[in-house]
Design a protein around this motif. Structure first.
Motif, PDB file in Angstrom:
ATOM      1  N   MET A   1      27.058  -7.649  12.371  1.00 29.50           N
ATOM      2  CA  MET A   1      26.551  -7.762  13.719  1.00 29.50           C
ATOM      3  C   MET A   1      25.929  -9.146  13.881  1.00 29.50           C
ATOM      4  O   MET A   1      25.311  -9.671  12.959  1.00 29.50           O
ATOM      5  CB  MET A   1      25.500  -6.676  13.968  1.00 29.50           C
ATOM      6  N   LYS A   2      26.059  -9.701  15.060  1.00 31.93           N
ATOM      7  CA  LYS A   2      25.391 -10.962  15.393  1.00 31.93           C
ATOM      8  C   LYS A   2      24.104 -10.652  16.140  1.00 31.93           C
ATOM      9  O   LYS A   2      24.064  -9.776  16.999  1.00 31.93           O
ATOM     10  CB  LYS A   2      26.277 -11.819  16.289  1.00 31.93           C
ATOM     11  N   LEU A   3      23.072 -11.405  15.802  1.00 33.84           N
ATOM     12  CA  LEU A   3      21.802 -11.333  16.504  1.00 33.84           C
ATOM     13  C   LEU A   3      21.537 -12.718  17.073  1.00 33.84           C
ATOM     14  O   LEU A   3      21.543 -13.705  16.332  1.00 33.84           O
ATOM     15  CB  LEU A   3      20.673 -10.955  15.547  1.00 33.84           C
ATOM     16  N   ILE A   4      21.334 -12.805  18.375  1.00 35.50           N
ATOM     17  CA  ILE A   4      21.048 -14.096  19.005  1.00 35.50           C
ATOM     18  C   ILE A   4      19.554 -14.196  19.276  1.00 35.50           C
ATOM     19  O   ILE A   4      18.960 -13.310  19.892  1.00 35.50           O
ATOM     20  CB  ILE A   4      21.848 -14.274  20.312  1.00 35.50           C
ATOM     21  N   ALA A   5      18.957 -15.280  18.788  1.00 32.31           N
ATOM     22  CA  ALA A   5      17.549 -15.581  19.016  1.00 32.31           C
ATOM     23  C   ALA A   5      17.479 -16.728  20.018  1.00 32.31           C
ATOM     24  O   ALA A   5      17.948 -17.829  19.732  1.00 32.31           O
ATOM     25  CB  ALA A   5      16.871 -15.963  17.710  1.00 32.31           C
ATOM     26  N   CYS A   6      16.927 -16.475  21.187  1.00 35.94           N
ATOM     27  CA  CYS A   6      16.816 -17.515  22.215  1.00 35.94           C
ATOM     28  C   CYS A   6      15.621 -18.412  21.914  1.00 35.94           C
ATOM     29  O   CYS A   6      14.539 -17.930  21.593  1.00 35.94           O
ATOM     30  CB  CYS A   6      16.661 -16.882  23.588  1.00 35.94           C
ATOM     31  N   THR A   7      15.846 -19.708  22.022  1.00 35.93           N
ATOM     32  CA  THR A   7      14.816 -20.691  21.710  1.00 35.93           C
ATOM     33  C   THR A   7      14.783 -21.742  22.818  1.00 35.93           C
ATOM     34  O   THR A   7      15.730 -21.878  23.580  1.00 35.93           O
ATOM     35  CB  THR A   7      15.096 -21.358  20.353  1.00 35.93           C
ATOM     36  N   GLU A   8      13.690 -22.485  22.887  1.00 34.00           N
ATOM     37  CA  GLU A   8      13.535 -23.506  23.923  1.00 34.00           C
ATOM     38  C   GLU A   8      12.721 -24.679  23.388  1.00 34.00           C
ATOM     39  O   GLU A   8      12.007 -24.537  22.401  1.00 34.00           O
ATOM     40  CB  GLU A   8      12.787 -22.949  25.149  1.00 34.00           C
ATOM     41  N   GLY A   9      12.822 -25.790  24.097  1.00 32.69           N
ATOM     42  CA  GLY A   9      12.012 -26.951  23.772  1.00 32.69           C
ATOM     43  C   GLY A   9      11.937 -27.877  24.963  1.00 32.69           C
ATOM     44  O   GLY A   9      12.805 -27.862  25.825  1.00 32.69           O
ATOM     45  N   HIS A  10      10.882 -28.659  25.021  1.00 36.70           N
ATOM     46  CA  HIS A  10      10.733 -29.685  26.047  1.00 36.70           C
ATOM     47  C   HIS A  10       9.709 -30.705  25.594  1.00 36.70           C
ATOM     48  O   HIS A  10       8.946 -30.457  24.666  1.00 36.70           O
ATOM     49  CB  HIS A  10      10.368 -29.085  27.417  1.00 36.70           C
ATOM     50  N   SER A  11       9.734 -31.845  26.227  1.00 43.99           N
ATOM     51  CA  SER A  11       8.800 -32.929  25.912  1.00 43.99           C
ATOM     52  C   SER A  11       8.786 -33.264  24.425  1.00 43.99           C
ATOM     53  O   SER A  11       7.735 -33.406  23.813  1.00 43.99           O
ATOM     54  CB  SER A  11       7.384 -32.586  26.383  1.00 43.99           C
ATOM     55  N   SER A  12       9.983 -33.336  23.854  1.00 48.96           N
ATOM     56  CA  SER A  12      10.159 -33.673  22.436  1.00 48.96           C
ATOM     57  C   SER A  12       9.520 -32.664  21.489  1.00 48.96           C
ATOM     58  O   SER A  12       9.211 -32.984  20.351  1.00 48.96           O
ATOM     59  CB  SER A  12       9.597 -35.070  22.141  1.00 48.96           C
ATOM     60  N   LYS A  13       9.283 -31.441  21.956  1.00 51.75           N
ATOM     61  CA  LYS A  13       8.677 -30.412  21.120  1.00 51.75           C
ATOM     62  C   LYS A  13       9.501 -29.140  21.202  1.00 51.75           C
ATOM     63  O   LYS A  13      10.083 -28.813  22.223  1.00 51.75           O
ATOM     64  CB  LYS A  13       7.254 -30.105  21.588  1.00 51.75           C
ATOM     65  N   GLU A  84      30.199 -14.706  22.029  1.00 53.53           N
ATOM     66  CA  GLU A  84      29.755 -14.296  20.697  1.00 53.53           C
ATOM     67  C   GLU A  84      29.751 -12.780  20.481  1.00 53.53           C
ATOM     68  O   GLU A  84      29.749 -12.326  19.353  1.00 53.53           O
ATOM     69  CB  GLU A  84      28.359 -14.848  20.409  1.00 53.53           C
ATOM     70  N   SER A  85      29.678 -11.996  21.544  1.00 51.45           N
ATOM     71  CA  SER A  85      29.606 -10.526  21.454  1.00 51.45           C
ATOM     72  C   SER A  85      28.534 -10.050  20.474  1.00 51.45           C
ATOM     73  O   SER A  85      28.826  -9.309  19.527  1.00 51.45           O
ATOM     74  CB  SER A  85      30.959  -9.946  21.065  1.00 51.45           C
ATOM     75  N   PRO A  86      27.280 -10.434  20.692  1.00 49.52           N
ATOM     76  CA  PRO A  86      26.225 -10.009  19.770  1.00 49.52           C
ATOM     77  C   PRO A  86      25.870  -8.535  19.962  1.00 49.52           C
ATOM     78  O   PRO A  86      26.153  -7.945  21.008  1.00 49.52           O
ATOM     79  CB  PRO A  86      25.045 -10.899  20.170  1.00 49.52           C
ATOM     80  N   GLY A  87      25.217  -7.981  18.961  1.00 50.49           N
ATOM     81  CA  GLY A  87      24.707  -6.625  19.073  1.00 50.49           C
ATOM     82  C   GLY A  87      23.290  -6.590  19.604  1.00 50.49           C
ATOM     83  O   GLY A  87      22.810  -5.564  20.067  1.00 50.49           O
ATOM     84  N   LEU A  88      22.602  -7.743  19.536  1.00 51.98           N
ATOM     85  CA  LEU A  88      21.213  -7.821  19.964  1.00 51.98           C
ATOM     86  C   LEU A  88      20.898  -9.251  20.392  1.00 51.98           C
ATOM     87  O   LEU A  88      21.322 -10.199  19.732  1.00 51.98           O
ATOM     88  CB  LEU A  88      20.288  -7.418  18.805  1.00 51.98           C
ATOM     89  N   VAL A  89      20.169  -9.381  21.496  1.00 55.99           N
ATOM     90  CA  VAL A  89      19.697 -10.684  21.958  1.00 55.99           C
ATOM     91  C   VAL A  89      18.184 -10.596  22.085  1.00 55.99           C
ATOM     92  O   VAL A  89      17.659  -9.734  22.796  1.00 55.99           O
ATOM     93  CB  VAL A  89      20.322 -11.067  23.328  1.00 55.99           C
ATOM     94  N   LEU A  90      17.486 -11.482  21.387  1.00 55.54           N
ATOM     95  CA  LEU A  90      16.033 -11.548  21.457  1.00 55.54           C
ATOM     96  C   LEU A  90      15.643 -12.701  22.362  1.00 55.54           C
ATOM     97  O   LEU A  90      16.030 -13.844  22.121  1.00 55.54           O
ATOM     98  CB  LEU A  90      15.435 -11.754  20.065  1.00 55.54           C
TER      99      LEU A  90
END
Length: 148
Positions: A1-13, A84-90
């Motif tokens: 199973m694929k698990l997708i972890a959503c991430t973010e960044g801005h201002s060089s961080k 990607e057809s993940p089984g879970l998206v966080l």
């Protein structure tokens, strides 16, 4: 199973919750599962060096600004989910995350549990503890993962 972890960044961080999302996905992964970090933001180079706990990184870089708006983030994440057809998206509890999670759940028909305090995997189901009424009540939820 694929698990997708959503991430973010801005201002060089890179946002601190980004690493929390990857750590949560990694803690839920079982043998043979793949943790995929989805990064949306302006500093893709920084993201690739910090997300070593993920098996793979998918990057959507902001070109005209430092931040990707929620509407754009949602479209990009929908494309990733389709491919990607993940089984879970966080999705993190962030300004973008609050909008994006509901959008993805509505378009995919997947269950959505917000304000999560704790999550554990038991085979092909998840046990989740979530806050309700501003944290005055904690609800135990069980969600079945899609069959693979």
């Amino acid at each position: 199973m694929k698990l997708i972890a959503c991430t973010e960044g801005h201002s060089s961080k890179i946002e601190a919750f980004s690493l929390e999302m990857i750590a949560a996905a990694r803690s839920l992964a079982q043998a043979g599962d793949e943790v995929v970090a989805f990064f949306a933001g302006g500093e893709a180079e920084a993201a690739s060096s910090l997300f070593g706990a993920a098996d793979r990184l998918i990057v959507a870089r902001a070109t005209k600004s430092d931040v990707i708006p929620a509407e754009t983030y949602a479209v990009l994440l929908r494309d990733v989910v389709t491919a990607e057809s993940p089984g879970l998206v966080l999705v993190p509890y962030s300004a973008n995350g609050l909008d994006v999670a509901a959008d993805i759940a509505a378009r995919t028909g997947w269950p959505l549990i917000s304000y999560v305090n704790e999550i554990k995997r038991h085979g092909e189901s998840l046990t989740v503890v979530a806050q309700m009424y501003g944290g005055k009540i904690l609800a135990d939820c069980e969600v079945q993962l899609p069959p693979f």
